[in-house]
Scaffold this active site. Structure first.
Site, PDB file in Angstrom:
ATOM      1  CD  GLU A   1      -5.545  12.233   8.941  1.00  0.00           C
ATOM      2  OE1 GLU A   1      -5.168  11.361   9.713  1.00  0.00           O
ATOM      3  OE2 GLU A   1      -6.032  11.974   7.820  1.00  0.00           O
TER       4      GLU A   1
ATOM      5  CE1 TYR B   1       1.705   5.652  10.857  1.00  0.00           C
ATOM      6  CE2 TYR B   1       0.264   7.155  12.037  1.00  0.00           C
ATOM      7  CZ  TYR B   1       0.566   5.878  11.604  1.00  0.00           C
ATOM      8  OH  TYR B   1      -0.273   4.845  11.914  1.00  0.00           O
TER       9      TYR B   1
ATOM     10  CG  LEU C   1      -1.794   1.218   1.450  1.00  0.00           C
ATOM     11  CD1 LEU C   1      -3.200   0.816   1.897  1.00  0.00           C
ATOM     12  CD2 LEU C   1      -1.179   2.170   2.481  1.00  0.00           C
ATOM     13  CG  LEU C   2       1.525   5.359  -2.704  1.00  0.00           C
ATOM     14  CD1 LEU C   2       2.321   5.314  -4.003  1.00  0.00           C
ATOM     15  CD2 LEU C   2       0.252   6.156  -2.906  1.00  0.00           C
ATOM     16  CG  ASN C   3      -0.758   6.224   3.430  1.00  0.00           C
ATOM     17  OD1 ASN C   3       0.061   5.339   3.571  1.00  0.00           O
ATOM     18  ND2 ASN C   3      -1.082   7.027   4.415  1.00  0.00           N
ATOM     19  CG  ASP C   4      -0.609  10.687   3.766  1.00  0.00           C
ATOM     20  OD1 ASP C   4      -1.550   9.974   3.403  1.00  0.00           O
ATOM     21  OD2 ASP C   4      -0.541  11.202   4.896  1.00  0.00           O
TER      22      ASP C   4
ATOM     23  CG  ASP D   1       0.047  14.245   9.085  1.00  0.00           C
ATOM     24  OD1 ASP D   1       0.717  13.219   9.315  1.00  0.00           O
ATOM     25  OD2 ASP D   1      -1.191  14.225   8.926  1.00  0.00           O
TER      26      ASP D   1
ATOM     27  CD  GLN E   1       3.383   7.815   5.857  1.00  0.00           C
ATOM     28  OE1 GLN E   1       2.759   7.206   6.711  1.00  0.00           O
ATOM     29  NE2 GLN E   1       4.646   8.170   6.034  1.00  0.00           N
TER      30      GLN E   1
HETATM   31  C1  FRU Z   1      -3.223  10.721   6.213  1.00  0.00           C
HETATM   32  C2  FRU Z   1      -2.515  10.033   7.376  1.00  0.00           C
HETATM   33  C3  FRU Z   1      -1.607  11.005   8.104  1.00  0.00           C
HETATM   34  C4  FRU Z   1      -0.621  10.085   8.731  1.00  0.00           C
HETATM   35  C5  FRU Z   1      -0.431   9.047   7.656  1.00  0.00           C
HETATM   36  C6  FRU Z   1      -0.103   7.673   8.157  1.00  0.00           C
HETATM   37  O1  FRU Z   1      -3.589   9.834   5.222  1.00  0.00           O
HETATM   38  O2  FRU Z   1      -3.458   9.458   8.251  1.00  0.00           O
HETATM   39  O3  FRU Z   1      -2.302  11.815   9.030  1.00  0.00           O
HETATM   40  O4  FRU Z   1       0.585  10.727   9.050  1.00  0.00           O
HETATM   41  O5  FRU Z   1      -1.639   9.011   6.926  1.00  0.00           O
HETATM   42  O6  FRU Z   1       0.202   6.824   7.078  1.00  0.00           O
END
Ligand code: FRU
Length: 491
Positions: free
Chosen positions: A222, A106, A44-47, A167, A63
């Site tokens: 966030e 994070y 998984l990829l996020n921010d 963040d 992330q």
């Molecule tokens: C937003 C978030 C951030 C956090 C990160 C964790 O998508 O919830 O607030 O730092 O993802 O992966």
């Protein structure tokens, strides 16, 4: 596979090389894999994190939970580019695991300081009762992309915020540094923007919450992000639980922006002519966007194309999400415009003018293209992307340049369904009786629609059979339009 808490948070060393290879293979053989969007090599990829220009290259981290399509123990994966379009994935750069980031490295940001890149991020820690603690941490990256963590937290949470404190965006203002941090007030359980100041990155002064007139920001903010666009401060963030009367939205959580007149760093006050919040993206799937003021004088933005707490069809292939294209920003009349970067043209392989008076505009798109389409005023119609040409199957773009003025994106008839609870259409209003100009990028399972020169953007995922390769109007048309179809290469 049942993703128990233990599995999500066990050390990366618990997974074998073979596990990782299997996961990487699942991404690389997926029909949904993007060709010119940053996507996870596994899991998984996020921010997007640490978007910056350093040592002659652009840097973006993301992330990552590399071992499955779930939010588990997060690290930062590093990507570099010479042109904001062709990205190279260098793998994990920032690992979690010490006493201050045991349960995740994070999100955070980056600033060039002297000849190094300073990363500021949140360390997520859980105790044995699963109580969370958040630390704001630092790390230095040198010109060889080697990262050394600062061994003490830069900032520990003050006692008036809850464990939701994360963040950090590190900002340089004259000779001082400031950190903008998303937080939740302990007493009111409401979202706030915390501000800290430092000269030496070691001693940080708590300046309290930013004072603003934006109203109730929901229960948590966030990914706060300040960027200057055409001399105006623009605050971009993700309020969770935002009251619908402040900004109506269909998405589980919106990514929003507001254009101000000044952020006074002496008093920590946000000044703006209006208190209007706007959706950064009118599509289905944008979150946690990060913008940067770059040394070339431009401001650039990149977004996570995915939302928290939603399952996506690629989950069953054990991977999830991608990042958006990089978008250049400008402000006109307190509105943020997002424009694809000019280097996108380097991906063009072949261009053809759209035929007139035909229902089918392109038969075999290969699902990786740019479509430029200018629709004349005073018409209504329905354009299908990823169409099979037989019916209304496809990603539908219903437009009205007549009396009402709108563009509706409908993903209810295109492949695998997901997130239906949040609706299957999104609508933007456009000027009635005016030409509608669309610049659309389709990359297998992601679609980014830039409307009227980037005045509005609609970004979304869709998961259709790759055999649905047509661009067509839903009916034989007498429409007036012009445009071109551009086949794009892999990045
Ligand atoms: C937003 C978030 C951030 C956090 C990160 C964790 O998508 O919830 O607030 O730092 O993802 O992966």
């Amino acid at each position: 596979m049942i993703w128990t808490r233990e599995k999500r948070y066990q050390p990366y060393s618990a997974y074998s090389e073979a596990d990782k290879e299997t996961l990487a293979e699942q991404v690389s053989s997926s029909v949904y894999k993007p060709a010119f969007h940053i996507h996870p090599t596994s899991g998984l990829l996020n921010d997007p994190n640490g978007f910056s220009y350093f040592n002659g290259q652009w840097h973006i981290f993301y992330q990552a939970f590399p071992f499955g399509p779930v939010h588990g123990l997060k690290s930062w994966v590093h990507c570099v580019s010479d042109d904001l379009v062709h990205w190279h994935n260098l793998g994990i750069a920032l690992n979690p695991g010490n006493q201050y980031d045991s349960h995740g490295a994070y999100s955070g940001s980056a600033q060039v300081i002297n000849d190094k890149l300073f990363l500021m991020y949140t360390g997520n820690v859980r105790d044995k009762n699963w109580q969370r603690r958040s630390y704001q941490l630092g790390a230095w990256m040198d010109e060889n992309n080697q990262i050394t963590k600062v061994n003490q937290p830069l900032i520990t949470a003050p006692d008036y915020v809850t464990e939701h404190f994360r963040d950090p965006q590190l900002l340089k203002v004259n000779d001082e540094y400031f950190a903008l941090i998303g937080s939740q007030d302990k007493q009111n359980l409401r979202g706030e923007f915390s501000l800290y100041k430092t000269q030496d990155l070691k001693n940080w002064e708590d300046m309290g919450y930013i004072k603003h007139n934006l109203g109730d920001m929901g229960y948590m903010v966030e990914c706060p992000n300040l960027v200057y666009v055409d001399d105006k401060p623009v605050l971009i963030f993700c309020p969770q639980g935002l009251p619908q009367n402040i900004l109506p939205t269909d998405n589980i959580y919106p990514n929003v922006y507001t254009v101000g007149s000044n952020l006074d760093f002496k008093t920590g006050t946000w000044y703006s002519d209006t208190s209007t919040l706007m959706q950064l993206d009118a599509g289905f799937d944008v979150y946690a966007s990060q913008a940067v003021n770059a040394p070339d004088g431009q401001a650039y933005l990149i977004s996570w194309v995915g939302l928290p707490e939603i399952n996506y069809p690629s989950d069953k292939e054990n991977w999830a999400h991608c990042l958006s294209l990089v978008k250049r920003l400008k402000v006109v009349d307190n509105k943020l415009y997002q424009i694809p970067v000019t280097a996108m043209s380097t991906l063009a392989v072949a261009e053809q003018t759209l035929p007139q008076n035909q229902q089918v505009l392109v038969t075999d798109t290969k699902q990786q293209y740019e479509l430029k389409l200018d629709l004349d005023s005073n018409q209504t119609g329905n354009l299908l992307l990823a169409s099979d040409g037989t019916s209304d199957n496809g990603l539908q773009l219903q437009f009205d340049t007549n009396n009402e003025g709108y563009l509706i994106v409908d993903r209810s008839n295109v492949g695998e369904k997901f997130a239906t609870k949040y609706g299957e259409t999104r609508k933007v209003n456009v000027n009635p009786h005016k030409k509608l100009s669309l610049d659309i990028f389709v990359d297998h399972s992601i679609c980014e629609i830039f409307i009227n020169g980037g005045e509005q953007v609609m970004t979304l995922r869709f998961f259709a059979p790759q055999t649905q390769t047509m661009i067509a109007f839903s009916e034989q048309n007498t429409l007036k339009y012009s445009g071109s179809y551009i086949l794009l290469s892999d990045m």
